[in-house]
Structures are given as C-alpha cells and as structure tokens.
Design a protein around this motif. Structure first.
Motif, PDB file in Angstrom:
ATOM      1  N   VAL A  59     -68.623  46.169  -9.724  1.00  0.00           N
ATOM      2  CA  VAL A  59     -67.246  46.616  -9.515  1.00  0.00           C
ATOM      3  C   VAL A  59     -66.726  46.030  -8.204  1.00  0.00           C
ATOM      4  CG1 VAL A  59     -65.706  48.589  -9.294  1.00  0.00           C
ATOM      5  CG2 VAL A  59     -67.723  48.743 -10.778  1.00  0.00           C
ATOM      6  N   ALA A  60     -65.625  45.290  -8.271  1.00  0.00           N
ATOM      7  CA  ALA A  60     -65.044  44.634  -7.091  1.00  0.00           C
ATOM      8  C   ALA A  60     -66.032  43.695  -6.417  1.00  0.00           C
ATOM      9  CB  ALA A  60     -64.523  45.663  -6.098  1.00  0.00           C
ATOM     10  N   SER A  61     -66.993  43.187  -7.184  1.00  0.00           N
ATOM     11  CA  SER A  61     -68.047  42.295  -6.662  1.00  0.00           C
ATOM     12  C   SER A  61     -68.930  42.988  -5.639  1.00  0.00           C
ATOM     13  CB  SER A  61     -67.452  41.010  -6.072  1.00  0.00           C
ATOM     14  OG  SER A  61     -66.726  40.289  -7.037  1.00  0.00           O
ATOM     15  N   GLY A  62     -68.994  44.316  -5.710  1.00  0.00           N
ATOM     16  CA  GLY A  62     -69.959  45.072  -4.922  1.00  0.00           C
ATOM     17  C   GLY A  62     -69.902  44.913  -3.424  1.00  0.00           C
ATOM     18  N   PRO A  63     -68.767  45.162  -2.772  1.00  0.00           N
ATOM     19  CA  PRO A  63     -68.755  45.026  -1.307  1.00  0.00           C
ATOM     20  C   PRO A  63     -69.704  45.981  -0.595  1.00  0.00           C
ATOM     21  CG  PRO A  63     -66.742  46.101  -2.082  1.00  0.00           C
ATOM     22  CD  PRO A  63     -67.459  45.584  -3.288  1.00  0.00           C
ATOM     23  N   THR A  64     -70.008  47.118  -1.216  1.00  0.00           N
ATOM     24  CA  THR A  64     -70.897  48.100  -0.582  1.00  0.00           C
ATOM     25  C   THR A  64     -72.161  48.368  -1.390  1.00  0.00           C
ATOM     26  OG1 THR A  64     -69.683  49.924  -1.634  1.00  0.00           O
ATOM     27  CG2 THR A  64     -68.982  49.254   0.586  1.00  0.00           C
ATOM     28  N   VAL A  65     -72.322  47.685  -2.519  1.00  0.00           N
ATOM     29  CA  VAL A  65     -73.505  47.902  -3.365  1.00  0.00           C
ATOM     30  C   VAL A  65     -74.121  46.543  -3.703  1.00  0.00           C
ATOM     31  CG1 VAL A  65     -74.399  48.904  -5.488  1.00  0.00           C
ATOM     32  CG2 VAL A  65     -72.443  49.968  -4.354  1.00  0.00           C
ATOM     33  N   PRO A  66     -75.306  46.237  -3.186  1.00  0.00           N
ATOM     34  CA  PRO A  66     -75.938  44.949  -3.478  1.00  0.00           C
ATOM     35  C   PRO A  66     -76.573  44.933  -4.859  1.00  0.00           C
ATOM     36  CG  PRO A  66     -77.408  46.274  -2.161  1.00  0.00           C
ATOM     37  CD  PRO A  66     -76.138  47.088  -2.320  1.00  0.00           C
ATOM     38  N   ASP A  67     -76.861  43.737  -5.347  1.00  0.00           N
ATOM     39  CA  ASP A  67     -77.619  43.631  -6.595  1.00  0.00           C
ATOM     40  C   ASP A  67     -78.634  42.497  -6.471  1.00  0.00           C
ATOM     41  OD1 ASP A  67     -76.291  41.230  -6.970  1.00  0.00           O
ATOM     42  OD2 ASP A  67     -75.454  41.755  -8.918  1.00  0.00           O
ATOM     43  N   GLY A  68     -79.359  42.264  -7.537  1.00  0.00           N
ATOM     44  CA  GLY A  68     -80.440  41.294  -7.489  1.00  0.00           C
ATOM     45  C   GLY A  68     -80.060  39.872  -7.834  1.00  0.00           C
ATOM     46  N   SER A  69     -78.782  39.599  -8.084  1.00  0.00           N
ATOM     47  CA  SER A  69     -78.398  38.229  -8.428  1.00  0.00           C
ATOM     48  C   SER A  69     -78.556  37.307  -7.225  1.00  0.00           C
ATOM     49  CB  SER A  69     -76.959  38.191  -8.942  1.00  0.00           C
ATOM     50  OG  SER A  69     -76.049  38.482  -7.899  1.00  0.00           O
ATOM     51  N   THR A  70     -78.710  36.013  -7.493  1.00  0.00           N
ATOM     52  CA  THR A  70     -78.944  35.037  -6.435  1.00  0.00           C
ATOM     53  C   THR A  70     -77.893  33.937  -6.488  1.00  0.00           C
ATOM     54  OG1 THR A  70     -80.331  33.563  -7.761  1.00  0.00           O
ATOM     55  CG2 THR A  70     -81.419  35.458  -6.703  1.00  0.00           C
ATOM     56  N   ARG A  71     -77.871  33.112  -5.447  1.00  0.00           N
ATOM     57  CA  ARG A  71     -76.966  31.961  -5.435  1.00  0.00           C
ATOM     58  C   ARG A  71     -77.312  30.987  -6.562  1.00  0.00           C
ATOM     59  NH1 ARG A  71     -79.523  27.776  -2.169  1.00  0.00           N
ATOM     60  NH2 ARG A  71     -81.385  28.604  -1.136  1.00  0.00           N
ATOM     61  N   HIS A  72     -78.586  30.984  -6.964  1.00  0.00           N
ATOM     62  CA  HIS A  72     -78.981  30.110  -8.080  1.00  0.00           C
ATOM     63  C   HIS A  72     -78.367  30.608  -9.393  1.00  0.00           C
ATOM     64  CE1 HIS A  72     -81.708  28.180  -5.310  1.00  0.00           C
ATOM     65  NE2 HIS A  72     -82.235  29.361  -5.002  1.00  0.00           N
ATOM     66  N   ASP A  73     -78.235  31.925  -9.537  1.00  0.00           N
ATOM     67  CA  ASP A  73     -77.538  32.474 -10.701  1.00  0.00           C
ATOM     68  C   ASP A  73     -76.070  32.036 -10.693  1.00  0.00           C
ATOM     69  OD1 ASP A  73     -79.790  33.933 -11.581  1.00  0.00           O
ATOM     70  OD2 ASP A  73     -79.329  35.550 -10.180  1.00  0.00           O
ATOM     71  N   ALA A  74     -75.453  32.050  -9.505  1.00  0.00           N
ATOM     72  CA  ALA A  74     -74.060  31.624  -9.391  1.00  0.00           C
ATOM     73  C   ALA A  74     -73.907  30.158  -9.790  1.00  0.00           C
ATOM     74  CB  ALA A  74     -73.554  31.849  -7.969  1.00  0.00           C
ATOM     75  N   ILE A  75     -74.829  29.323  -9.346  1.00  0.00           N
ATOM     76  CA  ILE A  75     -74.781  27.894  -9.697  1.00  0.00           C
ATOM     77  C   ILE A  75     -74.916  27.716 -11.209  1.00  0.00           C
ATOM     78  CG2 ILE A  75     -76.022  25.708  -9.478  1.00  0.00           C
ATOM     79  CD1 ILE A  75     -76.740  26.611  -6.596  1.00  0.00           C
ATOM     80  N   ALA A  76     -75.804  28.488 -11.827  1.00  0.00           N
ATOM     81  CA  ALA A  76     -76.000  28.378 -13.279  1.00  0.00           C
ATOM     82  C   ALA A  76     -74.739  28.787 -14.033  1.00  0.00           C
ATOM     83  CB  ALA A  76     -77.178  29.262 -13.704  1.00  0.00           C
ATOM     84  N   ILE A  77     -74.032  29.807 -13.564  1.00  0.00           N
ATOM     85  CA  ILE A  77     -72.784  30.238 -14.208  1.00  0.00           C
ATOM     86  C   ILE A  77     -71.721  29.163 -14.071  1.00  0.00           C
ATOM     87  CG2 ILE A  77     -70.882  31.893 -14.015  1.00  0.00           C
ATOM     88  CD1 ILE A  77     -73.079  33.975 -13.213  1.00  0.00           C
ATOM     89  N   ILE A  78     -71.621  28.555 -12.910  1.00  0.00           N
ATOM     90  CA  ILE A  78     -70.660  27.478 -12.693  1.00  0.00           C
ATOM     91  C   ILE A  78     -70.919  26.321 -13.657  1.00  0.00           C
ATOM     92  CG2 ILE A  78     -69.962  25.691 -11.031  1.00  0.00           C
ATOM     93  CD1 ILE A  78     -70.445  27.842  -8.847  1.00  0.00           C
TER      94      ILE A  78
END
Length: 420
Positions: A194-213
């Motif tokens: 929600v809102a990209s989690g400004p106050t709640v972290p998650d387990g996703s990584t920058r590598h996940d972001a690259i894969a989505i791109i």
C-alpha cells in the motif's frame, strides 16, 4: 424481485461499500497506547486527510504532524497539517511533502510515537528520488508504470527501489515507535504494497525490480537503471532491528466493503455473490470473463439463479494504446462489458471507491445491454472508443458517468453486475 430502478440499486451498493471503508471505525479499533513523549502523525494517500481528521476525533491527547493527499482531497483538521500534491503523476509539491514527513519524525526518540496513516495513492504523492535521479525521472517512472499494464504490486516493487522514502525507509528514519494504520487498496491486502510501503518493509529486492522492468519492457531513464544495479537501491529488510517495535494494522479493505454491499443487496431482496476482492488483470479482459458468467446466468440460471448481483473488487489495469483517450480502468471495464452484454438484460456499475477513476472527475460508469446501441445512435463507435482508451468520452455523451466526488477512503475497484 428485480429493482424498479436498477441504477439506484447498484449505486446503493457502492454507497454501502464506501461507508464500510470509513477509516474512523478501523482507526478507533486500533489506537495505540499513548507514549511518554510526543505523538506525531504522518500520512500519505488519497484518503489521508480524512484519516487524520478521524484520528483527531478519537485520540485522547496531543497530536501534531503532517499528511499529504491529492489536490482537492483535503479537509479541515485541528492540529495535523494537510499538504496537497499531484496524483497519479508526482509534482514538486509532493517532493516537498516527502521532505516534510521525514523532517517531522527524524529527531524523535524512543519515548515518542509515530502514527502513520497510509492509503492508496501514496506512491505518487511521495516522490523522493535518490541521488542522481531527478523529479522528472520519477515522473517518467510513474508514467511508464501507469501505461504498462503491470499489476499494482509489481509497480510498487519498482517504485520502492527507486526511492529514499518508500520500502520502509520513512519508518527507518526515526527512533520512535511507529504504528501504521492502513486502508488497503491492494489485492490480498499486503500492507507493504500500500503506497509502496513507506513505513512497512517487505522482502522484495532491486533484482525483483529489474526483472519487472524487463518483463513489461519499461523504458526508464538511464539514471534509474543505473541506480537499480547499485547497492544503494537495496531497501531495508523486514528483519532489520529498527522495525522491532513497529506495528501495522489494516483498518479498512475491499473484503469488508464487499460484505457490506452484499448485505445491502440482501436487505433489498436481491441475492448477492462475492466473486473475489482481489481481481487483477487487464480491465477489458476481466470484463470478458465476468460478462460470460453473467450471460450464463441469464441463459441457464447457472452457476447462480437470477435475479442476482455479482460483486467483485481488486485492481484491474489498462495498457495504454492511445495517448489521446480519457478515462480510467473502471470506465474501460464498463465499456468492454457494454460490448460483451449488448442486447442482454444485464446492468453494470464499475467505480473506484476513492471517487475518481483515473485522472478524470468521475468515479466510474454505468453500462447495460443498451449502451452500445445508444452510443451508435449518438454517432460514436464503441469499439473505436475502447481501442483509444476513451471510455470517458463515450459515457459522458450518454450521461452514464457515475460521479460521487472524493469519498475520503480508497479500497480500490468496486464492480456490481446485476442479471435481471
């Protein structure tokens, strides 16, 4: 018994859904204990101002702080400052708001309490690009994501790794205890999305972001790609000790709203079936599936007997095929439904529970078995409108827009399909 005024009936279900998502009820049920020190409120989202006002009515003690919401979505509060900024594409006001939220909590101590009011829309309202990335770059990121057809959860993975405030980073910037009260607009209600989690972290990584791109063929500024290939893009992990005293609560969600809509239908003598509160996918494709179910009911009284209203929530997406069309995902869904139910005794309401579908001034639209005929009589080609992502123009010409104004909450899409 079929209602004499089916549009009023469907609108009453929407009203019940929105009322059930009133943040006041959920906030009252999840109030944290008062701290020894200060209580500072921060927040972001299209319903953040109303959440702040609700908190002020039930909190026993002093409050201070600042929240950011979309232009036109503010409301009067006592001690919590409201900043308005741009949505769905960020602007300089949002950049200032991000700085103000961080400044409000960065000097707090362990004796203090931060109450974070988070709801849908916060991603765009909290631009905070890392070093080497500009606000224009962040605008380009959001525009590319919005046009991609990617689900909201995937969009937010990319956003949180191209930010200095999302992905738990805002909460990590304070020594105070943080309690996040969240109105979920995310299918499945993952609070970190929600809102990209400004106050709640998650387990996703920058590598996940690259894969989505790569998966969605996103064309992002070179500086953004370079950042994702550096360790600077790594977000704090959920097991980081800094989050040990933090807590979060979902105070409103699509599931609760759909239950309320179903109960309202029952009180009016119409059976209601909740298909799902977490439907995702291309709006026009979801329309094809749901229209097929509705036509099966109409023709064969299966899998449910008519009259019946089919309810669903979640967040569909739209892959932009034109830059000139107007309308959001609910209008696109309604127009695709209109084409699929042409000539049938089926009526549809598709609307966003925050009161704004995309970037226009309507919450959504009504469609029925006569919509296509009426569009053609008005000189409009419904298929051409759909191909240009121009549902707004079509429904506006017919007077079939569903307009509510800002509702003060956001639990995402609401769809009601009545088979008469």
């Amino acid at each position: 018994m079929t209602p004499s005024f089916p549009r009023d009936f469907l609108a009453s279900l929407y009203t019940a859904a929105v009322r059930a998502a009133d943040p006041l009820t959920g906030i009252r049920s999840h109030l944290p204990a008062r701290p020894k020190g200060r209580t500072v409120v921060i927040g972001a989202g299209k319903g953040a101002a109303q959440m702040a006002r609700a908190l002020e009515t039930v909190w026993d003690g002093q409050l201070e702080g600042v929240v950011v919401t979309r232009y036109g979505y503010g409301c009067e509060t006592q001690n919590i400052e409201i900043i308005e900024a741009s949505h769905p594409v960020p602007d300089a006001a949002g950049l200032v708001a991000s700085q103000r939220l961080r400044a409000a909590i960065c000097d707090l101590t362990q004796d203090d309490l931060v109450i974070a009011l988070i709801c849908g829309g916060g991603s765009a309202l909290l631009p905070a690009p890392p070093a080497g990335i500009t606000l224009d770059d962040e605008i380009a990121i959001n525009e590319a994501l919005l046009a991609s057809g990617a689900p909201i959860s995937a969009m937010n993975v990319v956003r949180k790794h191209l930010s200095t405030i999302k992905g738990g980073r805002l909460a990590a910037s304070t020594k105070a205890q943080v309690v996040s009260l969240i109105v979920s607009d995310i299918p499945g209600d993952n609070p970190a999305h929600v809102a990209s989690g400004p106050t709640v972290p998650d387990g996703s990584t920058r590598h996940d972001a690259i894969a989505i791109i790569e998966q969605y063929g996103l064309k992002l500024p070179p500086a953004c790609i370079a950042h994702l290939h550096s360790k600077a893009a790594d977000a704090p992990r959920p097991n980081d000790p800094i989050f040990a005293s933090h807590h979060h609560h979902i105070v409103a969600s699509a599931a609760v709203s759909l239950d309320a809509a179903a109960a309202t239908a029952g009180h009016q003598g119409i059976d209601a079936v909740i298909l799902s509160d977490s439907i995702e996918g291309e709006a026009r494709d979801v329309a094809l599936v749901l229209s097929a179910i509705a036509r099966e009911i109409e023709a064969r009284n299966r899998p449910f007997a008519k009259p019946v209203v089919l309810l669903s929530g979640g967040e569909t997406t739209v892959t932009l095929r034109s830059k000139t069309g107007k309308g959001g995902r609910n209008g696109e869904f309604a127009l695709a439904m209109a084409l699929a139910i042409d000539g049938h005794e089926i009526i549809v309401l598709a609307a966003d529970t925050d009161g704004i579908d995309g970037s226009e001034d309507n919450a959504g639209a009504f469609a029925d078995g006569g919509t296509v005929k009426r569009l053609r009589a008005a000189g409009l080609d419904p298929r051409h409108l759909l191909d240009r992502n121009d549902s707004y123009s079509g429904f506006a010409a017919l007077g079939d827009l569903f307009e509510t104004g800002p509702t003060g909450t956001n639990v995402n899409d609401f769809r009601a399909i009545m088979v008469r």
